[in-house]
Write a protein that holds these residues in place. Structure first.
Motif, PDB file in Angstrom:
ATOM      1  N   LYS A 215     -44.030  -4.951 -22.149  1.00  0.00           N
ATOM      2  CA  LYS A 215     -44.347  -5.205 -23.774  1.00  0.00           C
ATOM      3  C   LYS A 215     -43.094  -6.202 -24.106  1.00  0.00           C
ATOM      4  N   ARG A 216     -41.998  -5.766 -23.831  1.00  0.00           N
ATOM      5  CA  ARG A 216     -40.905  -6.694 -24.359  1.00  0.00           C
ATOM      6  C   ARG A 216     -40.903  -8.119 -23.805  1.00  0.00           C
ATOM      7  N   MET A 217     -41.447  -8.260 -22.515  1.00  0.00           N
ATOM      8  CA  MET A 217     -41.659  -9.663 -21.810  1.00  0.00           C
ATOM      9  C   MET A 217     -42.626 -10.188 -22.761  1.00  0.00           C
ATOM     10  N   ILE A 218     -43.630  -9.889 -23.023  1.00  0.00           N
ATOM     11  CA  ILE A 218     -44.903 -10.202 -23.748  1.00  0.00           C
ATOM     12  C   ILE A 218     -44.453 -10.822 -25.014  1.00  0.00           C
ATOM     13  N   LYS A 219     -43.912  -9.840 -25.763  1.00  0.00           N
ATOM     14  CA  LYS A 219     -43.395 -10.324 -27.112  1.00  0.00           C
ATOM     15  C   LYS A 219     -42.530 -11.525 -27.379  1.00  0.00           C
ATOM     16  N   ALA A 220     -41.600 -11.541 -26.239  1.00  0.00           N
ATOM     17  CA  ALA A 220     -40.748 -12.866 -26.045  1.00  0.00           C
ATOM     18  C   ALA A 220     -41.119 -14.021 -25.587  1.00  0.00           C
ATOM     19  N   ALA A 221     -42.462 -14.015 -24.953  1.00  0.00           N
ATOM     20  CA  ALA A 221     -43.313 -15.021 -24.333  1.00  0.00           C
ATOM     21  C   ALA A 221     -43.476 -16.075 -25.177  1.00  0.00           C
ATOM     22  N   SER A 222     -43.619 -17.298 -24.633  1.00  0.00           N
ATOM     23  CA  SER A 222     -44.028 -18.546 -25.221  1.00  0.00           C
ATOM     24  C   SER A 222     -45.599 -18.583 -25.252  1.00  0.00           C
ATOM     25  N   SER A 223     -46.249 -19.485 -25.914  1.00  0.00           N
ATOM     26  CA  SER A 223     -47.560 -19.695 -26.000  1.00  0.00           C
ATOM     27  C   SER A 223     -48.266 -20.187 -24.637  1.00  0.00           C
ATOM     28  N   SER A 224     -47.139 -20.886 -23.919  1.00  0.00           N
ATOM     29  CA  SER A 224     -47.779 -21.333 -22.701  1.00  0.00           C
ATOM     30  C   SER A 224     -47.841 -20.308 -21.868  1.00  0.00           C
ATOM     31  N   VAL A 225     -47.057 -19.244 -21.810  1.00  0.00           N
ATOM     32  CA  VAL A 225     -46.975 -17.995 -20.875  1.00  0.00           C
ATOM     33  C   VAL A 225     -48.301 -17.273 -21.129  1.00  0.00           C
ATOM     34  N   LEU A 226     -48.430 -16.949 -22.684  1.00  0.00           N
ATOM     35  CA  LEU A 226     -49.568 -15.985 -23.034  1.00  0.00           C
ATOM     36  C   LEU A 226     -50.894 -16.638 -22.753  1.00  0.00           C
ATOM     37  N   GLU A 227     -50.933 -18.105 -22.907  1.00  0.00           N
ATOM     38  CA  GLU A 227     -52.256 -18.735 -22.324  1.00  0.00           C
ATOM     39  C   GLU A 227     -52.545 -18.555 -20.977  1.00  0.00           C
ATOM     40  N   ARG A 228     -51.612 -18.264 -20.316  1.00  0.00           N
ATOM     41  CA  ARG A 228     -51.733 -18.263 -18.591  1.00  0.00           C
ATOM     42  C   ARG A 228     -51.976 -16.368 -17.994  1.00  0.00           C
ATOM     43  N   LEU A 229     -51.922 -15.898 -18.746  1.00  0.00           N
ATOM     44  CA  LEU A 229     -52.318 -14.367 -18.266  1.00  0.00           C
ATOM     45  C   LEU A 229     -53.611 -14.094 -17.554  1.00  0.00           C
ATOM     46  N   GLU A 230     -53.420 -13.480 -16.574  1.00  0.00           N
ATOM     47  CA  GLU A 230     -54.510 -13.275 -15.462  1.00  0.00           C
ATOM     48  C   GLU A 230     -55.285 -12.076 -15.831  1.00  0.00           C
ATOM     49  N   SER A 231     -56.453 -12.130 -15.395  1.00  0.00           N
ATOM     50  CA  SER A 231     -57.467 -11.065 -15.711  1.00  0.00           C
ATOM     51  C   SER A 231     -57.008  -9.801 -15.204  1.00  0.00           C
ATOM     52  N   GLU A 232     -56.256  -9.591 -13.951  1.00  0.00           N
ATOM     53  CA  GLU A 232     -55.867  -8.626 -13.149  1.00  0.00           C
ATOM     54  C   GLU A 232     -54.592  -7.668 -14.449  1.00  0.00           C
ATOM     55  N   PHE A 233     -53.963  -8.572 -15.061  1.00  0.00           N
ATOM     56  CA  PHE A 233     -53.002  -7.999 -15.954  1.00  0.00           C
ATOM     57  C   PHE A 233     -53.657  -7.271 -16.977  1.00  0.00           C
ATOM     58  N   PHE A 234     -54.663  -7.634 -17.748  1.00  0.00           N
ATOM     59  CA  PHE A 234     -55.408  -6.985 -18.646  1.00  0.00           C
ATOM     60  C   PHE A 234     -56.034  -5.568 -17.957  1.00  0.00           C
ATOM     61  N   ARG A 235     -56.752  -6.107 -16.706  1.00  0.00           N
ATOM     62  CA  ARG A 235     -57.579  -5.085 -16.181  1.00  0.00           C
ATOM     63  C   ARG A 235     -56.556  -3.561 -15.810  1.00  0.00           C
ATOM     64  N   MET A 236     -55.252  -3.770 -15.317  1.00  0.00           N
ATOM     65  CA  MET A 236     -54.649  -2.808 -14.988  1.00  0.00           C
ATOM     66  C   MET A 236     -54.105  -2.103 -16.458  1.00  0.00           C
ATOM     67  N   ILE A 237     -53.527  -2.889 -17.443  1.00  0.00           N
ATOM     68  CA  ILE A 237     -53.051  -2.149 -18.656  1.00  0.00           C
ATOM     69  C   ILE A 237     -54.223  -1.241 -19.067  1.00  0.00           C
ATOM     70  N   ILE A 238     -55.343  -1.817 -19.258  1.00  0.00           N
ATOM     71  CA  ILE A 238     -56.512  -1.128 -20.058  1.00  0.00           C
ATOM     72  C   ILE A 238     -57.018   0.031 -19.142  1.00  0.00           C
TER      73      ILE A 238
END
Length: 409
Positions: A215-238
């Motif tokens: 959460k802390r990293m995503i809050k600090a992340a730039s748009s370029s990082v947030l645009e490249r998040l992978e499907s597995e990232f969301f699958r695990m969190i959900i």
């Protein structure tokens, strides 16, 4: 010293900031002595500050020199006055040795007694909050994150619990996280995502800490990082939203989804992995107010896409649970709930939606909202929903058509 009898504390024993007896006197570069806790708190208020007494510039990282002579005088005075209710002042702990800290960082980086080094750092950060700043300055966060990434590369779980505990305790500044993300590309986020699926001892703590760091990293992340998040990232969190994580980690997970939500690609992946269903089910458990506000915030993002709205309307309790929160949680919850219903009304306002809104009492709730004390733009959205389907709802025996007509004018 709450029960001190009539004792006059020498003026030069008191801190100019707190006006209390100093327990750990330190002298700033301006030559003025303060109690360490008071001056450190003063300096932490911004990037720079001024000396409270001289008004000279005093940078956040200014050296604070322990005033041992004054401390011994204060201790002696306290001992002489114990019979009058004055508590003795203990000798403060020695500050963290920078070279020792660099040695521990080197042990982790060189894979030399790394587990012992991790445990020692964890002990130090728990032992004294003042150790946290020099640890960040010595590069501990970068070394720990690299350690976690190496564990991911080698499918190794030893030391993960200590490493993630340190990262949570350190409270690394967001600017540092942003730089680390830029330097390491996607490797750090990928490794923390891997941790979420690991079978380890004390699984709840490890996963919860990983979610908080993410959460802390995503809050600090730039748009370029947030645009490249992978499907597995969301699958695990959900998948972990209702799977035995701490309350703090649950809210951290929801904040991560919220920070990622403005990007359409991310919303599509959340919906694909059943995010709408999981969030509605989570809200049905009547979580605390903050959690409800976060759930509604994420649902608003997901209802901005057609598949998300379809999943929401397809859940038997979707409209019901959102409408029930209106006027029952907070103004922020009212705002987000009405925005969700507004999205549904505008883009998915079919006959099923119209009937469901009547059946669960959402229409009546919107009428009540228009008579309550809330933001004008929220009332405007509620009125817009009622006007859009006015002709269908005014025919219902469950609705006072006079009231409906009055509130939609």
């Amino acid at each position: 010293m709450d029960d001190v009898l009539d004792v006059d504390v020498p003026e030069y024993f008191t801190c100019p900031i707190s006006l209390q007896l100093m327990r750990d006197p330190v002298t700033a570069v301006t030559g003025i002595t303060y109690d360490r806790e008071s001056i450190e708190q003063w300096l932490s208020g911004g990037e720079s500050a001024t000396c409270p007494v001289t008004k000279q510039p005093l940078a956040k990282g200014s050296d604070l020199t322990p005033n041992h002579t004054l401390r011994r005088l204060i201790q002696s005075w306290c001992n002489e006055n114990t019979s009058r209710g004055v508590d003795p002042v203990p000798t403060p702990r020695a500050p963290l040795d920078k070279f020792y800290m660099l040695k521990l960082v080197g042990d982790i980086q060189c894979r030399r007694s790394e587990i012992d080094a991790l445990r020692r750092i964890e002990t130090l950060v728990v032992e004294n909050e003042r150790n946290r700043t020099p640890m960040v300055e010595a590069g501990v966060p970068k070394a720990i994150l690299s350690y976690v990434a190496n564990c991911c590369d080698e499918s190794r779980t030893v030391g993960l619990e200590e490493a993630l505990s340190i990262l949570v305790l350190l409270r690394v500044p967001s600017t540092d996280y942003a730089k680390l993300l830029l330097d390491q590309n996607n490797r750090i986020i990928k490794s923390l995502t891997w941790v979420l699926g690991c079978e380890v001892d004390n699984r709840i703590a490890v996963r919860s800490h990983a979610l908080i760091v993410l959460k802390r990293m995503i809050k600090a992340a730039s748009s370029s990082v947030l645009e490249r998040l992978e499907s597995e990232f969301f699958r695990m969190i959900i998948s972990l939203l209702r799977d035995g994580i701490t309350r703090q980690a649950l809210n951290a997970s929801l904040q991560t989804l919220l920070y990622s939500g403005p990007w359409g690609r991310n919303r599509a992946m959340m919906v694909e992995h059943g995010g709408v269903f999981e969030l509605v089910e989570l809200e049905l458990g009547f979580p605390e107010k903050k959690t409800t506000q976060l759930i509604l915030g994420v649902l608003f993002h997901l209802c901005s896409c057609a598949d998300g709205r379809a999943q929401f309307i397809g859940h038997r309790c979707g409209i019901a649970v959102v409408s029930k929160r209106i006027l029952n949680v907070s103004r922020a919850a009212d705002d987000r709930a009405v925005l969700i219903l507004s999205k549904l009304s505008k883009f998915s306002g079919n006959s099923m939606f119209v009937r469901e809104m009547l059946m669960v009492g959402a229409v009546s709730k919107l009428c009540l909202l228009l008579q309550a004390d809330c933001a004008t733009y929220v009332k405007d959205r509620a009125r817009e929903i009622l006007k859009t389907h006015f002709d269908e709802w005014k025919k219902s025996p469950c609705i006072d058509d006079t009231l409906l007509t009055r509130v939609t004018r």
